[in-house]
Every structure is written in structure tokens, then in C-alpha cells.
Design a protein around this motif. Structure first.
Motif, PDB file in Angstrom:
ATOM      1  N   THR B 180       0.836  -1.211   0.000  1.00 19.53           N
ATOM      2  CA  THR B 180       0.000   0.000   0.000  1.00 19.53           C
ATOM      3  C   THR B 180       0.871   1.262   0.000  1.00 19.53           C
ATOM      4  OG1 THR B 180      -0.237  -0.438   2.371  1.00 19.53           O
ATOM      5  CG2 THR B 180      -2.121  -0.944   0.966  1.00 19.53           C
ATOM      6  N   ASP B 181       2.052   1.179   0.623  1.00 16.71           N
ATOM      7  CA  ASP B 181       2.978   2.327   0.557  1.00 16.71           C
ATOM      8  C   ASP B 181       3.384   2.560  -0.900  1.00 16.71           C
ATOM      9  OD1 ASP B 181       2.931   2.455   3.331  1.00 16.71           O
ATOM     10  OD2 ASP B 181       4.674   1.139   3.544  1.00 16.71           O
ATOM     11  N   TYR B 182       3.656   1.459  -1.596  1.00 19.07           N
ATOM     12  CA  TYR B 182       4.078   1.583  -3.001  1.00 19.07           C
ATOM     13  C   TYR B 182       2.965   2.243  -3.830  1.00 19.07           C
ATOM     14  CZ  TYR B 182       6.328   0.488  -7.435  1.00 19.07           C
ATOM     15  OH  TYR B 182       6.943   0.596  -8.665  1.00 19.07           O
ATOM     16  N   LEU B 183       1.719   1.783  -3.619  1.00 20.66           N
ATOM     17  CA  LEU B 183       0.594   2.348  -4.372  1.00 20.66           C
ATOM     18  C   LEU B 183       0.443   3.846  -4.076  1.00 20.66           C
ATOM     19  CD1 LEU B 183      -2.168  -0.397  -3.901  1.00 20.66           C
ATOM     20  CD2 LEU B 183      -0.813   0.057  -5.954  1.00 20.66           C
ATOM     21  N   GLU B 184       0.653   4.205  -2.833  1.00 16.87           N
ATOM     22  CA  GLU B 184       0.425   5.590  -2.413  1.00 16.87           C
ATOM     23  C   GLU B 184       1.564   6.508  -2.838  1.00 16.87           C
ATOM     24  OE1 GLU B 184      -0.720   5.838   1.704  1.00 16.87           O
ATOM     25  OE2 GLU B 184      -2.277   7.231   1.048  1.00 16.87           O
ATOM     26  N   GLN B 185       2.776   5.967  -2.862  1.00 18.50           N
ATOM     27  CA  GLN B 185       3.940   6.854  -3.043  1.00 18.50           C
ATOM     28  C   GLN B 185       4.692   6.654  -4.356  1.00 18.50           C
ATOM     29  OE1 GLN B 185       6.225   5.954   0.483  1.00 18.50           O
ATOM     30  NE2 GLN B 185       4.492   6.447   1.800  1.00 18.50           N
ATOM     31  N   SER B 186       4.606   5.488  -4.948  1.00 16.51           N
ATOM     32  CA  SER B 186       5.502   5.217  -6.073  1.00 16.51           C
ATOM     33  C   SER B 186       4.798   4.955  -7.397  1.00 16.51           C
ATOM     34  CB  SER B 186       6.391   4.006  -5.753  1.00 16.51           C
ATOM     35  OG  SER B 186       7.183   4.288  -4.637  1.00 16.51           O
ATOM     36  N   LEU B 187       3.543   4.556  -7.368  1.00 15.90           N
ATOM     37  CA  LEU B 187       2.871   4.272  -8.641  1.00 15.90           C
ATOM     38  C   LEU B 187       2.308   5.565  -9.221  1.00 15.90           C
ATOM     39  CD1 LEU B 187       1.928   2.169 -10.710  1.00 15.90           C
ATOM     40  CD2 LEU B 187      -0.157   1.875  -9.365  1.00 15.90           C
ATOM     41  N   GLU B 188       2.678   5.816 -10.479  1.00 15.15           N
ATOM     42  CA  GLU B 188       2.223   7.024 -11.158  1.00 15.15           C
ATOM     43  C   GLU B 188       0.697   7.047 -11.234  1.00 15.15           C
ATOM     44  OE1 GLU B 188       3.067   8.653 -15.570  1.00 15.15           O
ATOM     45  OE2 GLU B 188       4.792   7.668 -14.582  1.00 15.15           O
ATOM     46  N   LYS B 189       0.119   8.241 -11.079  1.00 15.22           N
ATOM     47  CA  LYS B 189      -1.343   8.353 -11.160  1.00 15.22           C
ATOM     48  C   LYS B 189      -1.820   7.937 -12.552  1.00 15.22           C
ATOM     49  CE  LYS B 189      -2.380  11.757  -7.638  1.00 15.22           C
ATOM     50  NZ  LYS B 189      -3.017  13.024  -7.297  1.00 15.22           N
ATOM     51  N   GLY B 190      -3.015   7.416 -12.633  1.00 14.15           N
ATOM     52  CA  GLY B 190      -3.550   6.993 -13.918  1.00 14.15           C
ATOM     53  C   GLY B 190      -4.664   5.996 -13.719  1.00 14.15           C
ATOM     54  N   ALA B 191      -5.183   5.472 -14.818  1.00 15.70           N
ATOM     55  CA  ALA B 191      -6.250   4.459 -14.752  1.00 15.70           C
ATOM     56  C   ALA B 191      -5.645   3.090 -15.017  1.00 15.70           C
ATOM     57  CB  ALA B 191      -7.332   4.771 -15.788  1.00 15.70           C
ATOM     58  N   TYR B 192      -5.860   2.181 -14.110  1.00 16.48           N
ATOM     59  CA  TYR B 192      -5.299   0.826 -14.201  1.00 16.48           C
ATOM     60  C   TYR B 192      -6.418  -0.194 -13.975  1.00 16.48           C
ATOM     61  CZ  TYR B 192      -0.875   3.286 -13.201  1.00 16.48           C
ATOM     62  OH  TYR B 192       0.208   4.142 -13.230  1.00 16.48           O
ATOM     63  N   ASP B 193      -6.110  -1.446 -14.280  1.00 16.35           N
ATOM     64  CA  ASP B 193      -6.947  -2.561 -13.801  1.00 16.35           C
ATOM     65  C   ASP B 193      -6.213  -3.167 -12.613  1.00 16.35           C
ATOM     66  OD1 ASP B 193      -8.717  -2.146 -15.812  1.00 16.35           O
ATOM     67  OD2 ASP B 193      -8.310  -4.004 -16.901  1.00 16.35           O
ATOM     68  N   PHE B 194      -6.752  -2.956 -11.422  1.00 14.50           N
ATOM     69  CA  PHE B 194      -6.119  -3.479 -10.208  1.00 14.50           C
ATOM     70  C   PHE B 194      -6.716  -4.828  -9.838  1.00 14.50           C
ATOM     71  CE2 PHE B 194      -5.330   1.079  -9.634  1.00 14.50           C
ATOM     72  CZ  PHE B 194      -4.011   1.085  -9.223  1.00 14.50           C
ATOM     73  N   TYR B 195      -5.857  -5.764  -9.544  1.00 11.46           N
ATOM     74  CA  TYR B 195      -6.264  -7.072  -9.010  1.00 11.46           C
ATOM     75  C   TYR B 195      -5.628  -7.197  -7.636  1.00 11.46           C
ATOM     76  CZ  TYR B 195      -7.627  -8.242 -13.787  1.00 11.46           C
ATOM     77  OH  TYR B 195      -8.215  -8.247 -15.017  1.00 11.46           O
ATOM     78  N   LEU B 196      -6.451  -7.350  -6.602  1.00 13.53           N
ATOM     79  CA  LEU B 196      -5.945  -7.405  -5.233  1.00 13.53           C
ATOM     80  C   LEU B 196      -6.257  -8.765  -4.638  1.00 13.53           C
ATOM     81  CD1 LEU B 196      -7.406  -3.998  -3.910  1.00 13.53           C
ATOM     82  CD2 LEU B 196      -5.275  -4.356  -5.175  1.00 13.53           C
ATOM     83  N   CYS B 197      -5.258  -9.407  -4.068  1.00 18.58           N
ATOM     84  CA  CYS B 197      -5.494 -10.687  -3.398  1.00 18.58           C
ATOM     85  C   CYS B 197      -4.674 -10.732  -2.112  1.00 18.58           C
ATOM     86  CB  CYS B 197      -5.111 -11.858  -4.306  1.00 18.58           C
ATOM     87  SG  CYS B 197      -5.503 -13.450  -3.544  1.00 18.58           S
ATOM     88  N   GLY B 198      -5.355 -10.881  -1.000  1.00 19.81           N
ATOM     89  CA  GLY B 198      -4.652 -10.936   0.275  1.00 19.81           C
ATOM     90  C   GLY B 198      -5.608 -10.725   1.415  1.00 19.81           C
TER      91      GLY B 198
END
Lengths: 190, 225
Positions: B180-198
């Protein structure tokens, strides 16, 4: 399996095709109506006499079909995700027609409007019928919102026919529930 | 691809068992010839009165059904699997689940914690080179299972190691922090297809970030607790 994830706490939810949409969006309203209809059908089924095995089984089958129809409404028609859905056959509406004809054969001819009510099972069938009509209106709205000139898929067209026929089925079922108890229709005497 | 199929119940024989890391087991069971499934789906194992769901990690055309299983301290079910011997049979039902790969024009971002990586192993074995980023959150680098397979199959494979002690052998291509830190701080803004498992806690936090930072994205979720 726990049923809560907390991912919808800020008023959004995900469609089957993944889009994040407000919980008040037209698509959610539409499959929410099918869910409401399905729940009332559960009440209808539980109120039918044990001896009405065939109709109880028929209602449960309709409940399963409504889940499949809901999955179609929860999916953006233009998305690639429709490939994962079970095709919704036109035969389901035909099956309803056969059931309507079978029950109608035992009912007196209808010459007046009837009041929704009578037996508890009949009253719930009438509630289901009116929710079914609302679900139909919402589903039609959704199909009309599709990008032009795209035509609804066969499955979506078949679902619209099925929902339309289902409200007729529920009207006849309500009459049938009153009839088998010997009460007959509650007629509108004005 | 095809519509999601109706589950079946059957018995399957254990063909192979291996420890991938401390507490992480790989099982291979014989796949019935008539069983079809999609990458991302799971099978339900039945044992006495218990049942547990495990995602398939194999390619849908593979001869065996493969699973990646976290063996839980005191867990009756996972410890039964850990003690299993080749030739043992298990009752299974499936395939279950709708956590499958949906093609679109958005870059796909896969986010897993722990053995939540399992469905993505199956994705990567099937959907080569269509996945932009895979984040795998672990406490320690020893839990980075299938890293070779994953690295080869996605544009960017980024292990996220949350426990400082797990970073002793830190090398290039590791992120120190939570997914979640990576998503918040390192992934460039934009539209993606996110798949979350955990775990639900990760998913709840990730969805909050996605709703805030990545408008227009699509979201597919599988929780395992």
C-alpha cells in the motif's frame, strides 16, 4: 468466509467488470431490484404448501436464473468481461409461458380486475410482481443507455423478455395461490 | 476464454509435495480430464467436517492441479496437507470463484500479500506480457515464492518487504515497505486494472488509495481471511 471487506464504506462498489461506481448508480439500482425481487420470491417459496412441490421447485429455479440475470446487469455490456457470463437463453421465458398456461388452465376466466391480496402467499406473489415490474423498468433504462448504435446482446434481450414474462407468471401464481385454497380472486367491486 | 463453469465434486490423488519456503507448501494433484478452470479460480478441499479454499497456481492446460498453501501454526487443515503423502487422495469441489483476468486497454496491476500471490502465478503462466506491474508483499525475502516465474511474465515485478529484518539480503528491485505504501507513493497516477489478493486489511487500505489516487481504474478483489 467473512462477508465484509470494508471496501464499500465510502459509497462506491465494483461491477463484475471491475468499474468503481457509486452505489446509487443506475446499474446498481437495476441489479439491486433483481436482488429485492429474488428475496421476495424466497418468501413466496417458503409460504407455498409442501404439497406444491412442482411450483416450489420452479420458484427456486427462477431464483437461480435471477442471480444469472443479475450478473449480466452487473457487467458493462461493452467490456471483455461478458465472456465469463453464462449465456441467458430464450428458453427460460418459454418455460415461464408453459407454467403460466398450466396454472391458468385450472383458473376461472378473469373478467374483472383483481385486488392484490388474499392468501399470504398470494399477497407476496403480488409484491414480487410489482417489484418485478420496477426491475423491468430499470433494466430497460440500462439497455437504452447503451452506446449507440450498439444493440443489446442476445442474453440481455432474453433477460428483458424473461423479466417481462416473470411479472405475468407472478400474477398468475398469485391467483393460483388463492384458487388452491378455495378462496378465489379478490375482485375489484366498484 | 469461456463462461465460468459449474463446480464438480471429485477425488484427486496427490502427485507431489514440496516446501517452497518455511511455512509455504506446494501441492500437485492429479487433474481430472474433464475439469476446466480459468486462471484465478480456486478449488475447495473437503476433509472431515472442514473445508478450505485454495487458489490454483497451475496453467489451466497443465496435467496437474497445483496449489501454494500457507501452513498455519495449529491449523488442522493445512497441517493435514503438510503431512500428506504421495498417493493420498483428497475430496475437492470446484472450480469456484470469479477472480479471473479481464482483458482491457488499462495496464494491469496485480497486488498480493503472502500466499495471495497464488492466483497471480496462474495469471502469469497464462497471460504472458500483458501485466504491467506485480507487487508482492512479504515480511521477509524468504517468502518471495515463484519470483523467477513472475519476473519473466510481467513488465515490472516489485517485491515489497515490510519487515526491516527481512531486508538483510536487500538487492536491486526490492521495495522496503508495504504494497500500500508503493501504491500511495511510487505508482504514477492513472487508470489501471487493479487485481488485489490478500488479507482484508490490505485490501481495505488499497481500495481507499485506489479510489483516491487512481480514478477511472477497474478493481477486482479476492480476500483470503
Amino acid at each position: 468466509m467473512k462477508i465484509y471487506t470494508g471496501t464499500g464504506d465510502r459509497g462506491k462498489t465494483s461491477l463484475f467488470s471491475g468499474e468503481r461506481v457509486p452505489k446509487s448508480s443506475d446499474r446498481i439500482e437495476a441489479y439491486g431490484d433483481l436482488d429485492e425481487l429474488n428475496s421476495i420470491l424466497g418468501a413466496v417459496e417458503s409460504l407455498l404448501e409442501k404439497s406444491q412441490k412442482e411450483i416450489k421447485s420452479e420458484v427456486r429455479h427462477i431464483q437461480s436464473l435471477l442471480l444469472e440475470a443479475g450478473a449480466w446487469l452487473a457487467t458493462t455490456p461493452e467490456s471483455d468481461s461478458v465472456q465469463f457470463l453464462t449465456p441467458f437463453s430464450e428458453k427460460h421465458a418459454k418455460e415461464l409461458e408453459l407454467s403460466i398456461d398450466r396454472m391458468s388452465a385450472d383458473l376461472p376466466e378473469l373478467k374483472q380486475f383483481v385486488l392484490p391480496g388474499g392468501q399470504v402467499s398470494a399477497s407476496f406473489a403480488h409484491i414480487a410482481r410489482t417489484v418485478c415490474r420496477r426491475a423491468e423498468r430499470r433494466a430497460i433504462d440500462l439497455v437504452n443507455q447503451m452506446d449507440k448504435p450498439a444493440e443489446p446482446s442476445d442474453s440481455l434481450s432474453n433477460i428483458l423478455v424473461f423479466i417481462n414474462r416473470l411479472s405475468d407468471y407472478l400474477f398468475v401464481l398469485a391467483r393460483y395461490c388463492n384458487h388452491i385454497k378455495g378462496d378465489g380472486d379478490m375482485l375489484w367491486n366498484r | 476464454m469461456e463462461p465460468i463453469t459449474t463446480p464438480k465434486t471429485f477425488f484427486a490423488e496427490l502427485l507431489h509435495r514440496d516446501w517452497l519456503a518455511n511455512g509455504i507448501l506446494e501441492l500437485q494433484l492429479r487433474r481430472p480430464a474433464t475439469l476446466n478452470y480459468l486462471p484465478g479460480q480456486f478449488m475447495r478441499f473437503h476433509y472431515k467436517d472442514l473445508q478450505r479454499d485454495y487458489s490454483l497456481i497451475s496453467h489451466p492446460d497443465a496435467e496437474s492441479m497445483d496449489f501454494c498453501i500457507a501452513v498455519v501454526d495449529g491449523g488442522v487443515f493445512s497441517n493435514r496437507l503438510a503431512r500428506a503423502e504421495v498417493g493420498d487422495t483428497f475430496q475437492l469441489s470446484g472450480p469456484h470463484g470469479r477472480f479471473v483476468y479481464h482483458r482491457s486497454n488499462n495496464p494491469a496491476v496485480l497486488v498480493a500479500t503472502g500466499t495471495g500471490i497464488a492466483p497471480f502465478v496462474s495469471f502469469c503462466r497464462t497471460e504472458k506480457k500483458t501485466i504491467a506491474l506485480l507487487l508482492h508483499g512479504v515480511a521477509s525475502t524468504e517468502h518471495l515464492v515463484f519470483s523467477e516465474t513472475l519476473q519473466k511474465s510481467v513488465d515490472c515485478y516489485m517485491p515489497c518487504v515490510s519487515h526491516p529484518a527481512g531486508m538483510e539480503d536487500r538487492g536491486e528491485g526490492l521495495y522496503a515497505g508495504r504494497v500500500t505504501d508503493y501504491l500511495e507513493q511510487s505508482l504514477e497516477k492513472g487508470a489501471y486494472d487493479f487485481y488485489l489478493c490478500g488479507r482484508r486489511s490490505m485490501i481495505r487500505d488499497a481500495v481507499r488509495i485506489i479510489d483516491t489516487r487512481f480514478e477511472g481504474s477497474r478493481l477486482f478483489i479476492e480476500t483470503y481471511d
